[in-house]
Design a protein around this motif. Structure first.
Motif, PDB file in Angstrom:
ATOM      1  N   GLU A 192      -3.524  16.150  -4.521  1.00 29.06           N
ATOM      2  CA  GLU A 192      -4.087  14.984  -5.197  1.00 29.06           C
ATOM      3  C   GLU A 192      -3.828  13.679  -4.441  1.00 29.06           C
ATOM      4  O   GLU A 192      -4.294  12.622  -4.856  1.00 29.06           O
ATOM      5  N   TRP A 193      -3.054  13.739  -3.354  1.00 32.40           N
ATOM      6  CA  TRP A 193      -2.604  12.533  -2.657  1.00 32.40           C
ATOM      7  C   TRP A 193      -3.757  11.636  -2.204  1.00 32.40           C
ATOM      8  O   TRP A 193      -3.749  10.429  -2.467  1.00 32.40           O
ATOM      9  N   ASP A 194      -4.739  12.203  -1.525  1.00 31.61           N
ATOM     10  CA  ASP A 194      -5.833  11.371  -1.013  1.00 31.61           C
ATOM     11  C   ASP A 194      -6.579  10.670  -2.142  1.00 31.61           C
ATOM     12  O   ASP A 194      -6.835   9.462  -2.071  1.00 31.61           O
ATOM     13  N   ALA A 195      -6.928  11.399  -3.174  1.00 31.08           N
ATOM     14  CA  ALA A 195      -7.721  10.835  -4.265  1.00 31.08           C
ATOM     15  C   ALA A 195      -6.933   9.840  -5.110  1.00 31.08           C
ATOM     16  O   ALA A 195      -7.479   8.826  -5.557  1.00 31.08           O
ATOM     17  N   ARG A 196      -5.656  10.102  -5.330  1.00 29.61           N
ATOM     18  CA  ARG A 196      -4.867   9.246  -6.230  1.00 29.61           C
ATOM     19  C   ARG A 196      -4.099   8.138  -5.520  1.00 29.61           C
ATOM     20  O   ARG A 196      -3.782   7.118  -6.143  1.00 29.61           O
ATOM     21  N   TYR A 244      -3.866   7.709  -1.300  1.00 27.21           N
ATOM     22  CA  TYR A 244      -4.320   7.243   0.013  1.00 27.21           C
ATOM     23  C   TYR A 244      -5.597   6.411  -0.069  1.00 27.21           C
ATOM     24  O   TYR A 244      -5.631   5.271   0.413  1.00 27.21           O
ATOM     25  N   ASP A 245      -6.634   6.957  -0.671  1.00 27.92           N
ATOM     26  CA  ASP A 245      -7.916   6.241  -0.709  1.00 27.92           C
ATOM     27  C   ASP A 245      -7.847   4.956  -1.543  1.00 27.92           C
ATOM     28  O   ASP A 245      -8.183   3.880  -1.041  1.00 27.92           O
ATOM     29  N   PRO A 246      -7.400   5.023  -2.815  1.00 29.55           N
ATOM     30  CA  PRO A 246      -7.462   3.807  -3.632  1.00 29.55           C
ATOM     31  C   PRO A 246      -6.362   2.782  -3.376  1.00 29.55           C
ATOM     32  O   PRO A 246      -6.558   1.593  -3.599  1.00 29.55           O
ATOM     33  N   GLU A 247      -5.205   3.214  -2.909  1.00 29.51           N
ATOM     34  CA  GLU A 247      -4.095   2.282  -2.785  1.00 29.51           C
ATOM     35  C   GLU A 247      -3.728   1.918  -1.352  1.00 29.51           C
ATOM     36  O   GLU A 247      -3.264   0.812  -1.109  1.00 29.51           O
TER      37      GLU A 247
END
Length: 79
Positions: A50-54, A56-59
């Motif tokens: 879930e790292w990229d979606a939660r 890396y991408d948004p934060e």
């Protein structure tokens, strides 16, 4: 009044998280001149899948101009 929010993969012990938070608080008090009463630290565990979606991408990627330390992985590592 810093609130320091940390996100990490699961697997650290409660003792490690407590020690990390204590060291972050001490650094903020020393470097920023914050009082102990004004500081708070939260730690959220995020599964690797879930790292990229939660995170890396948004934060991280979406706030590149606010980064003081760039990650050594992903698209930002190469720019």
């Amino acid at each position: 009044m810093p609130h320091i929010a940390v996100k990490m993969f699961p697997g650290r012990t409660e003792e490690q998280k407590q020690e990390f938070a204590a060291k972050v608080v001490e650094a903020a008090k020393t470097i920023l001149g914050s009082s102990d009463a004004s500081l708070s630290v939260s730690i959220s565990e995020v599964e690797p899948a879930e790292w990229d979606a939660r995170v890396y991408d948004p934060e991280i990627a979406a706030n590149e101009s606010m980064l003081y330390k760039r990650p050594g992985y992903g698209a930002l590592a190469q720019s």
